[in-house]
Design a protein around this motif. Sequence first.
Motif, PDB file in Angstrom:
ATOM      1  N   LEU A  58       0.659  -1.267  -0.421  1.00 38.26           N
ATOM      2  CA  LEU A  58       0.140  -0.022  -0.063  1.00 38.26           C
ATOM      3  C   LEU A  58       0.639   1.110  -0.265  1.00 38.26           C
ATOM      4  CD1 LEU A  58      -2.234  -1.004   2.803  1.00 38.26           C
ATOM      5  CD2 LEU A  58      -2.461  -0.809   0.147  1.00 38.26           C
ATOM      6  N   ILE A  59       0.961   2.381  -0.462  1.00 39.35           N
ATOM      7  CA  ILE A  59       0.559   3.386  -0.449  1.00 39.35           C
ATOM      8  C   ILE A  59       0.029   4.309   0.841  1.00 39.35           C
ATOM      9  CG2 ILE A  59       1.056   6.095  -1.424  1.00 39.35           C
ATOM     10  CD1 ILE A  59       0.601   4.240  -4.524  1.00 39.35           C
ATOM     11  N   VAL A  60       1.353   4.826   1.201  1.00 39.45           N
ATOM     12  CA  VAL A  60       1.669   5.828   2.679  1.00 39.45           C
ATOM     13  C   VAL A  60       0.677   7.300   2.631  1.00 39.45           C
ATOM     14  CG1 VAL A  60       2.455   6.447   5.136  1.00 39.45           C
ATOM     15  CG2 VAL A  60       2.518   4.118   4.052  1.00 39.45           C
ATOM     16  N   HIS A  61       0.163   7.867   2.617  1.00 35.38           N
ATOM     17  CA  HIS A  61      -0.194   9.262   2.368  1.00 35.38           C
ATOM     18  C   HIS A  61       0.225  10.231   3.788  1.00 35.38           C
ATOM     19  CE1 HIS A  61      -2.630   6.660  -0.619  1.00 35.38           C
ATOM     20  NE2 HIS A  61      -2.801   8.064  -1.229  1.00 35.38           N
ATOM     21  N   ALA A  62       0.119  10.712   3.470  1.00 40.80           N
ATOM     22  CA  ALA A  62       1.244  11.906   4.716  1.00 40.80           C
ATOM     23  C   ALA A  62       1.050  13.160   4.394  1.00 40.80           C
ATOM     24  CB  ALA A  62       2.485  11.924   4.589  1.00 40.80           C
ATOM     25  N   ALA A  63       0.479  14.577   4.942  1.00 40.05           N
ATOM     26  CA  ALA A  63       0.256  15.864   4.826  1.00 40.05           C
ATOM     27  C   ALA A  63       1.177  16.394   4.925  1.00 40.05           C
ATOM     28  CB  ALA A  63      -0.149  16.380   6.220  1.00 40.05           C
ATOM     29  N   ASP A  64       2.597  16.353   4.337  1.00 40.92           N
ATOM     30  CA  ASP A  64       3.680  17.283   3.510  1.00 40.92           C
ATOM     31  C   ASP A  64       4.726  15.714   3.860  1.00 40.92           C
ATOM     32  OD1 ASP A  64       4.174  16.944   7.093  1.00 40.92           O
ATOM     33  OD2 ASP A  64       3.138  19.047   7.037  1.00 40.92           O
ATOM     34  N   ILE A  65       6.274  16.233   4.238  1.00 44.21           N
ATOM     35  CA  ILE A  65       7.246  16.186   3.534  1.00 44.21           C
ATOM     36  C   ILE A  65       8.324  15.195   4.725  1.00 44.21           C
ATOM     37  CG2 ILE A  65      10.045  15.952   2.978  1.00 44.21           C
ATOM     38  CD1 ILE A  65       9.075  18.052   1.122  1.00 44.21           C
ATOM     39  N   ALA A  66       7.587  16.123   6.012  1.00 43.76           N
ATOM     40  CA  ALA A  66       8.086  15.786   7.962  1.00 43.76           C
ATOM     41  C   ALA A  66       7.164  14.547   8.192  1.00 43.76           C
ATOM     42  CB  ALA A  66       7.564  16.701   8.557  1.00 43.76           C
ATOM     43  N   MET A  67       5.659  14.699   7.398  1.00 49.51           N
ATOM     44  CA  MET A  67       4.991  13.170   7.949  1.00 49.51           C
ATOM     45  C   MET A  67       5.292  12.249   7.452  1.00 49.51           C
ATOM     46  SD  MET A  67       0.708  12.812   8.226  1.00 49.51           S
ATOM     47  CE  MET A  67       0.024  14.045   9.453  1.00 49.51           C
ATOM     48  N   ALA A  68       5.973  12.353   6.144  1.00 47.61           N
ATOM     49  CA  ALA A  68       6.436  11.570   5.234  1.00 47.61           C
ATOM     50  C   ALA A  68       7.780  11.116   5.543  1.00 47.61           C
ATOM     51  CB  ALA A  68       6.700  11.738   3.530  1.00 47.61           C
ATOM     52  N   ARG A  69       8.730  11.793   6.552  1.00 47.92           N
ATOM     53  CA  ARG A  69       9.421  10.961   6.768  1.00 47.92           C
ATOM     54  C   ARG A  69       8.974   9.998   8.037  1.00 47.92           C
ATOM     55  NH1 ARG A  69      14.887  15.094   5.544  1.00 47.92           N
ATOM     56  NH2 ARG A  69      15.877  13.354   6.596  1.00 47.92           N
ATOM     57  N   THR A  70       8.578  10.722   8.817  1.00 51.98           N
ATOM     58  CA  THR A  70       7.947   9.525   9.594  1.00 51.98           C
ATOM     59  C   THR A  70       7.764   7.961   9.422  1.00 51.98           C
ATOM     60  OG1 THR A  70       5.696  10.073   9.956  1.00 51.98           O
ATOM     61  CG2 THR A  70       6.966  11.375  11.339  1.00 51.98           C
TER      62      THR A  70
END
Length: 333
Positions: A58-70
Amino acid sequence: MTVPPVHPELADAVDRLRSGGLVAFPTETVYGLGADAFSDAAVEAVFRLKGRPNRNPLIVHAADIAMARTAVSSWPDEAQALAERFWPGPLTLVVPKADIVPPRVTAGASTVAVRCPDHPLTAALLHAFGRPLVGPSANPSGRVSPTAADHVRLYFAPRQVLVLDGGACRAGIESTVVSLADPTFPVVLRPGVVSAAAIAATLGRPVAAIDTHGATHGPLAGPGMLPSHYAPGTVARMVSSEELAVALRKASPRVAALAIGACEDIAVGHVVIPMASDAPTYARNLYAALMRADAVGADRILIERPPAGDADPMWEAVLDRLSRATAPKASSA
Ligand code: TXA
Ligand code: MG
């Protein structure tokens, strides 16, 4: 000070997600089936509801780069460059995964796919929830991806999924997936709105593309790239303009056609859905057209092959989806 309007169902949606439930959210590409990306049980519920093969990550969706990096264990400079250039937007980056991401999300792989969708309602949802969401397209596995809230409601009941209605999706086909997992060269695993050429231009080096059509067995090289995907229930075939005209002149079998040229006048008794001749408009309307064609009870769906020779690289992504919609159905999909 003006307070931005809050969608009436946002608080309910966050509650659902916090209790491990599922929320369909709008994006610029297609609707996603959202669940807490860090909860193994919530992610399992997504696989179960979709009937999705476990080996399809699955693809993980994030609000921004910082959240994606978690969700990642390393963030290459090239990921940063692509995210800065294309996020929020229809580009998914495959990078090394963080331990916090349950193995189920990535089908056991050491990499994770992350993207930041471009839709204000989903941005608000991600901010309010405070952590990433998995988001496969909100359809039963192998069926046509939804590009409107009503499509999701056709597939799933309200007790199964809360649907956030953000209107019709702008792009209409899924994001481009590019892997940065092998530092020697980036690879496009799924063509989409963002072209390989645009990615290469941002990175200043060539980008490879894999042929995703053979990957039906074993661990998936471009996971999820099953040949029969995005498919309507009615048998669909891609045909030339001439073949379409011949079929429409006959009374049976009764066909539903996706036609670029005008042929309503010859199509007595058939259903003809007009399609645009430019790739972005064609892509935006494709899945809704396939769902309509599927619903009319025709014997088969005939899709007029889009014109070759048009330079728009988005046709590649459209043709990828068309070839999957018309592929013989794999028993596992
Ligand atoms: O536009 C989109 O990407 C939509 C919206 C909702 O964001 N989502 C979507 O998800 O299309 P889905 O599950 O239908 O497709 C996810 C695809 C997989 O089929 C696979 O090809 C790729 O993303 N993928 C996910 N994780 C991967 C990984 N670790 N390595 C390689 N590919 C991966
Ligand atoms: Mg999908």
